[in-house]
Design a protein around this motif. Structure first.
Motif, mmCIF file in Angstrom:
data_model
loop_
_atom_site.group_PDB
_atom_site.id
_atom_site.type_symbol
_atom_site.label_atom_id
_atom_site.label_comp_id
_atom_site.label_asym_id
_atom_site.label_seq_id
_atom_site.Cartn_x
_atom_site.Cartn_y
_atom_site.Cartn_z
ATOM 1 N N LEU A 520 10.211 7.530 2.979
ATOM 2 C CA LEU A 520 11.606 7.964 2.890
ATOM 3 C C LEU A 520 11.721 9.369 2.312
ATOM 4 O O LEU A 520 12.511 10.187 2.783
ATOM 5 N N ASN A 521 10.957 9.665 1.296
ATOM 6 C CA ASN A 521 11.014 11.004 0.708
ATOM 7 C C ASN A 521 10.567 12.066 1.703
ATOM 8 O O ASN A 521 11.151 13.157 1.774
ATOM 9 N N ALA A 522 9.543 11.758 2.498
ATOM 10 C CA ALA A 522 9.078 12.715 3.504
ATOM 11 C C ALA A 522 10.141 12.935 4.577
ATOM 12 O O ALA A 522 10.394 14.079 5.000
ATOM 13 N N MET A 523 10.767 11.831 5.025
ATOM 14 C CA MET A 523 11.819 11.968 6.031
ATOM 15 C C MET A 523 13.004 12.752 5.484
ATOM 16 O O MET A 523 13.551 13.624 6.157
ATOM 17 N N ARG A 524 13.414 12.481 4.240
ATOM 18 C CA ARG A 524 14.563 13.173 3.665
ATOM 19 C C ARG A 524 14.280 14.659 3.479
ATOM 20 O O ARG A 524 15.152 15.505 3.682
ATOM 21 N N GLU A 525 13.055 14.991 3.098
ATOM 22 C CA GLU A 525 12.709 16.407 2.952
ATOM 23 C C GLU A 525 12.744 17.111 4.309
ATOM 24 O O GLU A 525 13.201 18.257 4.425
ATOM 25 N N GLU A 526 12.284 16.430 5.344
ATOM 26 C CA GLU A 526 12.342 17.001 6.698
ATOM 27 C C GLU A 526 13.790 17.209 7.137
ATOM 28 O O GLU A 526 14.130 18.242 7.733
ATOM 29 N N MET A 527 14.670 16.254 6.846
ATOM 30 C CA MET A 527 16.085 16.382 7.191
ATOM 31 C C MET A 527 16.713 17.565 6.465
ATOM 32 O O MET A 527 17.494 18.325 7.038
ATOM 33 N N ARG A 528 16.378 17.726 5.182
ATOM 34 C CA ARG A 528 16.939 18.838 4.422
ATOM 35 C C ARG A 528 16.491 20.172 4.995
ATOM 36 O O ARG A 528 17.277 21.115 5.115
ATOM 37 N N ARG A 529 15.209 20.282 5.353
ATOM 38 C CA ARG A 529 14.700 21.531 5.923
ATOM 39 C C ARG A 529 15.408 21.859 7.233
ATOM 40 O O ARG A 529 15.721 23.025 7.510
ATOM 41 N N GLU A 530 15.653 20.829 8.048
ATOM 42 C CA GLU A 530 16.349 21.053 9.321
ATOM 43 C C GLU A 530 17.750 21.602 9.090
ATOM 44 O O GLU A 530 18.181 22.545 9.770
ATOM 45 N N ALA A 531 18.471 21.038 8.130
ATOM 46 C CA ALA A 531 19.815 21.523 7.839
ATOM 47 C C ALA A 531 19.787 22.929 7.252
ATOM 48 O O ALA A 531 20.598 23.795 7.612
ATOM 49 N N GLU A 532 18.856 23.186 6.355
ATOM 50 C CA GLU A 532 18.797 24.499 5.717
ATOM 51 C C GLU A 532 18.438 25.592 6.718
ATOM 52 O O GLU A 532 18.904 26.732 6.609
ATOM 53 N N ALA A 533 17.627 25.268 7.716
ATOM 54 C CA ALA A 533 17.258 26.256 8.729
ATOM 55 C C ALA A 533 18.468 26.742 9.514
ATOM 56 O O ALA A 533 18.499 27.879 9.987
ATOM 57 N N VAL A 534 19.473 25.891 9.661
ATOM 58 C CA VAL A 534 20.701 26.293 10.349
ATOM 59 C C VAL A 534 21.578 27.138 9.438
ATOM 60 O O VAL A 534 22.217 28.099 9.870
ATOM 61 N N ILE A 535 21.609 26.811 8.143
ATOM 62 C CA ILE A 535 22.528 27.454 7.206
ATOM 63 C C ILE A 535 22.058 28.839 6.773
ATOM 64 O O ILE A 535 22.868 29.770 6.651
ATOM 65 N N ARG A 536 20.773 29.011 6.523
ATOM 66 C CA ARG A 536 20.292 30.236 5.891
ATOM 67 C C ARG A 536 20.588 31.531 6.650
ATOM 68 O O ARG A 536 20.855 32.553 6.025
#
Length: 696
Positions: A520-536
């Motif tokens: 779960l922690n690995a999946m959540r970190e991947e989800m966060r990176r995906e969202a941040e890549a759009v925002i930055r």
């Protein structure tokens, strides 16, 4: 002359009838409305951008950010004007998208209208393959069967293909292989994979979302490509972002692949505006009312937060009841949307009842009064006939209206059929559309477990201020706020939106001792990176707020509750804490817990966002002053059906503190506010029109 500036932000909102512009530079705001050009929507965007930049004395190169939203995708679905679409589906399940939930949303009406699927049965093509719920391949994909379907797709004139296989959220390999094959065998067709557009369980919602994405993708893909090219050729170097249905931002590239995420983008901007105004005014409960040329949108806001959802329905057909529309599974600000706008066309059915919409005249040919070839009566024509719209003051006098054409259209479409003169027929049209909107609001409130009485209303959009007071009367609402720039309210909301993005995943786990912490922690970190890549790209240095929710249920239940959870990485000890969070919310909603049952987690969502744009404080109340009207005009009273003289005020001429008793009209370039006899309007220190209900 050109202004020296560090930031000039442009917001563009394409509606079915008008395209709205709001430009913010150094604390000043400039706005424009131009007619939408439906055959090539970018033409209106380019023309309006040039106009609003000229108003501000800027060039295209001065822009630092462009934020774009549109109801084009929504309108294409409502009016069934998307691409011819096929669905490649697991063999044996071609009718799932039509069987839907296998229930009747109206049990006792044998004539109830069910929504027709976007893909007809002859274009729902079965493919031999099977994956189970854990992602294991049960039957291999029959690639020869896929190849054999390509001639059928071409013969049927298919332009877009949705691929929806059973349990592809758990293992998308078969869908991805079909996508690769179609890219090679039929590169002219747009392809949507259900596992990519909505990687969550429940095949009906996932396939419905994939079909809707495919249905609008060819139109939106070509449009966004043309728009970006035109902006760049005009000298715009600023990043261009699209507003999503959840009020966040996405890149042009992602929007072209997943245009379904934009289906409520324009209305989301309006909901953001209403939410920020609710916080500014200190209002705990409001209803947001957005009425444009094609649709009307109603959203509930509690404690300065709109209702968010993981799913919603487009184009509800039967009295706005849940289940009568097309389900879409994406992050969205929850609202109800109906085909009731200024361009909604009037008809009379076999029983002699006036029907308004959902078909719209749009901008081409537009309402009859636009003089662009329209002959069927619309809400705008009715408003002109009864006097709420003034032909000589529409769009600040820049756009001439043909009152004679409106009267003829109302007579031909409604009056002659019902034996009514022009004004009574027009009043009937307006009353029907206002009651339609009121009923939609009531249904939406009931479905959300909310009350409408006692709320304040925030009204915006080109047509909303014309109908807000009457709608408030029907809904027992005592305060209506019409903000400055109301005519381009959704575009203004874009400028107030944080840079945000949402990511969702399906992953089944149980909140017990076997809790899969590492996975779960690995999946959540991947989800966060995906969202941040759009925002930055839009906010390189901004601090980010991270909000997580989990879809949870008791084992054996068919539906979940969305539970807010912490963002920190999980430990084994968190299983019991997650269970406690779910039980607390379950008890709050249903009044009791179910002891002894395990708690399952089926999905996860993260919303990453920058801080909100600060709002100025609400100025202190000013002494009331009596304003002098610009003129006296004839206006039909909906209560009596007769025309009577009322005062007309120009909004630009009303100072803070001015009081306008109803009935009256307050006219500005982009809209007109109708103050009914039941209300009294005041101009507050922000320049907003605040209508309050008179004591009985």
């Amino acid at each position: 002359m050109s202004l020296a500036l560090s930031s000039a932000r442009l917001a563009v909102d394409i509606g079915g009838t008008f395209t709205d512009f709001a430009l913010e530079v150094e604390g000043r705001r400039f706005s424009r409305k131009v007619l939408t050009t439906p055959q090539a929507p970018e033409e209106a965007v380019i023309a309006g951008t040039a106009l609003v930049l000229a108003d501000a004395g800027l060039t295209h190169a001065d822009l630092s950010l462009v934020i774009h939203g549109t109801t084009l995708a929504t309108n294409a679905i409502i009016e069934r004007k998307g691409a011819r679409t096929a669905l490649l589906v697991t063999q044996g399940f071609r009718d799932s998208i039509e069987m839907a939930y296998e229930n009747r949303f109206e049990q006792y009406d044998i004539f109830m209208d069910r929504p027709e699927p976007l893909v007809p049965r002859q274009l729902r093509l079965p493919v031999p393959e099977r994956v189970d719920a854990r992602g294991n391949v049960v039957d291999l994909l029959d690639e020869e069967a896929v190849r054999a379907l390509v001639p059928t797709l071409r013969a049927e004139g298919v332009r877009a293909v949705a691929v929806g296989f059973l349990h592809s959220y758990a293992n998308p390999a078969h869908e991805e292989r079909v996508g690769a094959m179609l890219a090679e065998l039929a590169p002219e067709m747009a392809v949507t994979l259900s596992a990519a557009v909505s990687p969550e369980l429940r095949e009906y919602e996932r396939w419905s979302t994939a079909c809707a994405n495919a249905y609008v993708q060819p139109v939106m893909d070509r449009y966004l490509d043309r728009l970006e090219r035109r902006f760049r050729s005009d000298g715009v170097t600023a990043p261009i972002f699209l507003i999503t249905s959840a009020g966040g931002l996405t890149t042009v590239e992602l929007a072209r692949r997943y245009p379904i995420r934009l289906v409520e983008s324009g209305p989301a901007g309006g909901a953001i505006l209403a939410t920020r105004l609710a916080a500014q005014y200190g209002l705990d409960r409001i209803v947001s009312f957005d009425m444009g040329g094609t649709t009307a949108k109603i959203c509930l806001v509690d404690d300065a937060q709109p209702l968010f959802s993981r799913s919603f329905e487009v184009a509800r057909q039967y009295r706005f009841l849940k289940g009568s529309g097309i389900p879409i599974r994406i992050p969205v600000i929850e609202m109800v949307e109906i085909g009731a706008g200024g361009g909604s066309i009037a008809t009379v059915d076999a029983l002699g009842r006036i029907q308004m919409g959902p078909e719209s005249a749009g901008s081409e040919p537009g309402p009859a009064c636009y003089g662009r070839g329209g002959t069927r009566a619309t809400v705008t024509d009715a408003d002109l006939v009864i006097g709420r719209i003034r032909a000589d003051r529409f769009a600040g006098g820049k756009m001439a209206l043909d009152a004679v054409a409106s009267r003829e259209a109302v007579a031909n479409s409604v009056g002659t059929r019902l034996g009514l003169d022009g004004v009574p027929a027009a009043l009937g049209m307006v009353e029907v559309v206002e009651e339609n909107m009121a009923n939609a609001a009531r249904v939406h409130a009931v479905e959300s477990g909310k009350e409408l009485a006692g709320r304040a209303m925030v009204a915006f959009g080109g047509a909303a201020p014309l109908h807000a007071a009457r709608l408030a009367e029907k809904l027992d609402i005592g305060t209506v706020v019409v903000p400055t720039g109301a005519g381009v309210g959704s575009a203004v909301g874009f400028l107030l939106a944080p840079v945000a993005y949402e990511v969702a995943r399906t992953r089944h786990s149980v909140a017990d001792a076997g809790f899969d912490v590492a996975g779960l922690n690995a999946m959540r970190e991947e989800m966060r990176r995906e969202a941040e890549a759009v925002i930055r790209p839009a906010a390189p240095e901004a601090p980010l707020t991270e909000n997580w929710t989990a879809d949870m249920r008791y084992r054996g239940q068919g539906h979940e509750l969305s539970v807010a959870v912490e963002r920190a990485p999980f430990t084994a000890a968190d299983a019991e804490r997650l269970r406690a969070l779910f039980v607390a919310q379950y008890v709050a909603q249903f009044g009791r817990e179910i002891p002894g049952l395990p708690v399952e987690i089926t999905g996860w969502q993260v919303r990453l966002s920058t801080p909100e744009v600060p709002m100025p404080p609400l100025p202190a109340a000013l002494p009331d002053t009596q304003a002098a009207p610009a003129e006296t005009v004839e206006l039909a009273d909906p209560a009596t059906g007769r025309a009577a003289p009322v005062a007309l005020f120009l909004r630009d001429g009303l100072p803070a503190g001015a009081v306008v008793p109803g009935p009256a009209l307050i006219v500005e370039d982009e809209t007109t506010t109708y103050v009914t006899a039941a209300f009294e309007a005041r101009i507050n220190g922000l320049g907003h029109i605040v209508m309050t209900r008179r004591a009985a």
